[in-house]
Design an enzyme around this catalytic site. Structure first.
Site, PDB file in Angstrom:
ATOM      1  CB  CYS A   1      -0.937  -0.013   1.207  1.00  0.00           C
ATOM      2  SG  CYS A   1      -0.088  -0.050   2.795  1.00  0.00           S
ATOM      3  CB  ALA A   2       0.396   4.763   0.916  1.00  0.00           C
TER       4      ALA A   2
END
Length: 456
Positions: free
Chosen positions: A26-27
């Site tokens: 993810c980020a």
């Protein structure tokens, strides 16, 4: 940081190539699904260059690297591990098979409500600003500008069942547009607006049954249950309806059957369920007051570890949509818990001279002040245990304060410092005081407690 070297070092610490099922990111985090989680050497992974924390959540091993770095590590890791690249959703689906029923329910609710949060945040923020300008008399409430802005602020809550219908159907395996249609049926103009019931409503005689003609604007559980039923009907119809007639008969029968059942049975039952949950929570807050706030504020960080906290969005949306409540009194409590973990984390910076630990502490504490606590909790506080306990204490005291001072919010999704944007204007000062209490107490307790921070 040599990302290729870190990727190669990770493989044996995760139990070898044969133990790695999927890898996504993810980020900020590398998300891994493993065959056997017990083979993970957590402490050794946390000692690697660039790693800010490692924890297990929602059936995944998640390793925090931070934005801008995690994507590079991921690219190097899939080559080092010899596996194919997986999307975040694919990894989550595989990980879900390892979860217990309660965790699966929490994940389901999270997947349904997280996509809706931007709409609720936007509406809630505007609603809070309008409430402030109306309170101070800065704008005439009857002016065209105010009326139009008010329409913008309430729209997301009015069509909330439609938004939920779309995302819920997608999650339940049904047609999302049919789900949105079912949400539209529950908010049809022929039904009295849920917020106008006090002025009276009509009933409809359906074969001897008196059905209240009340809409479900702003409600959560009626549409959730109705769309779940709709998805079951749709799947069964697709098995028995001939392919040549599927595009005509399946949606037609799905809407008719689920629409009638929703209006006659599921809708009223879902409304009772939502009202019951709201009543229990509001009664606890009203009668237990600061004690309930202290308990909720203290336990929230513990709940975050399980990942179940994402399911609270459904309850919070229900509070906002309830005509007799209309505010979110839970989110300020969660905010205090998040800020407290940030304060406890920052204290670690003053207790160690280890360069690696310090490099993790500052960004993790800052992230917690913005409402994202995973790095602080899993990367720092839980590693040394006592800072986490300090965060619980700070969260409990901050939670007690905001409940005692009746601090409320007008949306969901924003906590800690960003949460100031959706706090009711009359509560801003007490919200700030609550954050100071939560942060200050957690920081002080974490600083005073004795615990060993080993250099790595």
């Amino acid at each position: 940081m040599d990302v290729n070297q870190v990727a190669r070092q990770l493989v044996p610490l995760l139990g070898g190539k044969e133990n790695i099922a999927t890898a996504a990111h993810c980020a900020t985090r590398l998300r891994l699904v493993l065959v056997d989680d017990s083979l993970v050497q957590k402490e050794a992974i946390e000692a690697l260059d660039g790693v800010k924390g490692c924890f297990s959540n929602a059936g995944q091993i998640q390793i925090i690297f931070g934005s801008g770095i995690v994507n590079k590590v991921h690219a190097a890791f899939i080559q080092a591990a010899g596996i194919s690249e997986s999307s975040k959703s694919e990894a989550a689906d595989i990980a879900a098979r390892k979860l217990n029923p309660f965790q699966r329910l929490a994940r389901l609710l999270s997947n349904i409500f997280v996509p809706i949060i931007p709409a609720i945040v936007a509406s809630g923020l505007l609603m809070g600003l309008l409430g402030m300008v109306k309170t101070y008399g800065w704008v005439n409430a009857d002016s065209a500008l105010f009326v139009m802005l008010d329409m913008c602020s309430s729209a997301a809550f009015i069509i909330l069942p439609i938004l939920i219908g779309f995302t819920a159907a997608r999650e339940f395996g049904g047609n999302p547009y049919l789900g949105a249609t079912l949400g539209g049926i529950l908010t049809h103009p022929a039904l009295t607006n849920a917020w106008g019931v006090a002025s009276g409503f009509h009933t409809m005689n359906f074969f001897g049954l008196e059905i209240a003609m009340i809409g479900y604007q702003g409600t959560v559980f009626p549409v959730l249950l109705a769309v779940w039923f709709m998805s079951l009907i749709e799947k069964r119809l697709r098995r028995i309806v001939p392919d040549a007639l599927d595009i005509i008969l399946t949606p037609f029968l799905t809407v008719i059957i689920s629409g009638f059942v929703a209006l006659l049975i599921i809708g009223p039952a879902g409304r009772m369920l939502g009202d019951g949950i709201s009543l229990v929570l509001s009664t606890l807050i009203a009668h237990a007051g600061w004690l309930a706030g202290g308990i909720f504020g203290g336990l929230y960080s513990v709940i975050v570890i399980t990942g179940v906290h994402h399911s609270f969005h459904a309850i919070e949306a229900g509070l906002l949509g309830n005509p007799s409540i209309g505010v979110n009194f839970l989110l300020p409590i969660w905010s205090m818990a998040n800020v407290a973990q940030g304060g406890a984390c920052l204290a670690v910076w003053f207790k160690t001279r280890d360069v690696k630990t310090r490099s993790i502490v500052l960004p993790s504490a800052f992230s917690a002040m913005l409402g994202i606590t995973e790095a602080a909790i899993f990367g720092v506080n839980l590693r040394f245990i006592k800072p986490f306990i300090a965060g619980i204490i700070g969260g409990a005291l901050g939670g007690a304060w905001v409940v005692a001072m009746h601090v409320n919010m007008t949306a969901v999704g924003l906590t800690a410092l960003p949460g100031m944007a959706i706090v009711q204007a009359s509560s801003i000062v007490n919200y700030l005081i609550g954050m100071l209490i939560a942060f200050g107490v957690a920081f002080t307790v974490s600083l005073l407690l004795k615990y060993k921070i080993e250099a790595r």
